[in-house]
Design a protein around this motif. Structure first.
Motif, short mmCIF file in Angstrom:
data_model
loop_
_atom_site.label_atom_id
_atom_site.label_comp_id
_atom_site.label_asym_id
_atom_site.label_seq_id
_atom_site.Cartn_x
_atom_site.Cartn_y
_atom_site.Cartn_z
N ASN A 32 0.82 -0.99 -0.03
CA ASN A 32 -0.17 -0.15 0.05
C ASN A 32 0.66 1.26 -0.14
O ASN A 32 0.41 2.31 -0.57
N ALA A 33 1.78 1.36 0.62
CA ALA A 33 2.58 2.56 0.89
C ALA A 33 3.63 2.52 -0.07
O ALA A 33 4.36 3.59 -0.59
N ASP A 34 4.44 1.17 -0.55
CA ASP A 34 5.66 1.48 -1.33
C ASP A 34 5.40 0.94 -2.77
O ASP A 34 6.41 0.95 -3.84
N GLY A 35 4.23 0.26 -2.97
CA GLY A 35 4.01 -0.23 -4.34
C GLY A 35 4.25 -1.51 -4.66
O GLY A 35 4.54 -2.13 -5.76
N GLU A 36 4.76 -2.36 -3.50
CA GLU A 36 5.35 -3.69 -3.65
C GLU A 36 4.15 -4.59 -4.33
O GLU A 36 3.15 -4.54 -3.58
N ILE A 62 0.35 6.80 3.11
CA ILE A 62 1.62 7.03 4.03
C ILE A 62 1.31 8.42 5.00
O ILE A 62 1.71 8.15 6.10
N LYS A 63 0.47 9.14 4.49
CA LYS A 63 0.23 10.45 5.38
C LYS A 63 0.10 10.14 6.71
O LYS A 63 0.62 10.77 7.72
N PRO A 64 -1.03 9.49 7.11
CA PRO A 64 -1.34 9.28 8.51
C PRO A 64 -0.30 8.37 9.33
O PRO A 64 -0.23 8.45 10.60
N TYR A 65 0.52 7.56 8.67
CA TYR A 65 1.58 6.94 9.34
C TYR A 65 2.55 7.89 9.84
O TYR A 65 3.10 7.53 10.72
N SER A 66 2.88 8.71 9.22
CA SER A 66 4.15 9.62 9.45
C SER A 66 3.73 10.48 10.63
O SER A 66 4.55 10.30 11.55
#
Length: 79
Positions: A32-36, A62-66
């Motif tokens: 989801n975050a890195d496109g793997e 990624i935004k909420p994770y940061s």
């Protein structure tokens, strides 16, 4: 749904299993975050709605994770 998904992925950080959710081998975070690419993962419709192209979706995911990871470094994660 995405809130639940993020909660699950951050449990690994809370449990001190990893320092970052992307470090856990079976986490969907990397997709989801890195496109793997993960053969067993089908993106949730809410994830698809985050953006028209993959990089837009990844950045929005990624935004909420940061914010939460910064709180974790300080020793506390909420919700």
């Amino acid at each position: 749904m995405l809130t639940c998904q993020r909660y699950i992925e951050l449990n690994l950080v809370r449990a001190d299993m990893v320092e970052h959710p992307g470090e856990y081998r079976w986490s969907s975070y990397r997709a989801n975050a890195d496109g793997e690419t993960m053969e067993l993962l089908t993106p949730h419709p809410q994830y698809i709605e985050l953006g028209k192209i993959a990089t837009d979706r990844q950045h929005a995911y990624i935004k909420p994770y940061s914010d939460r990871l910064c709180l974790w470094i300080g020793g506390y994660i909420s919700g």
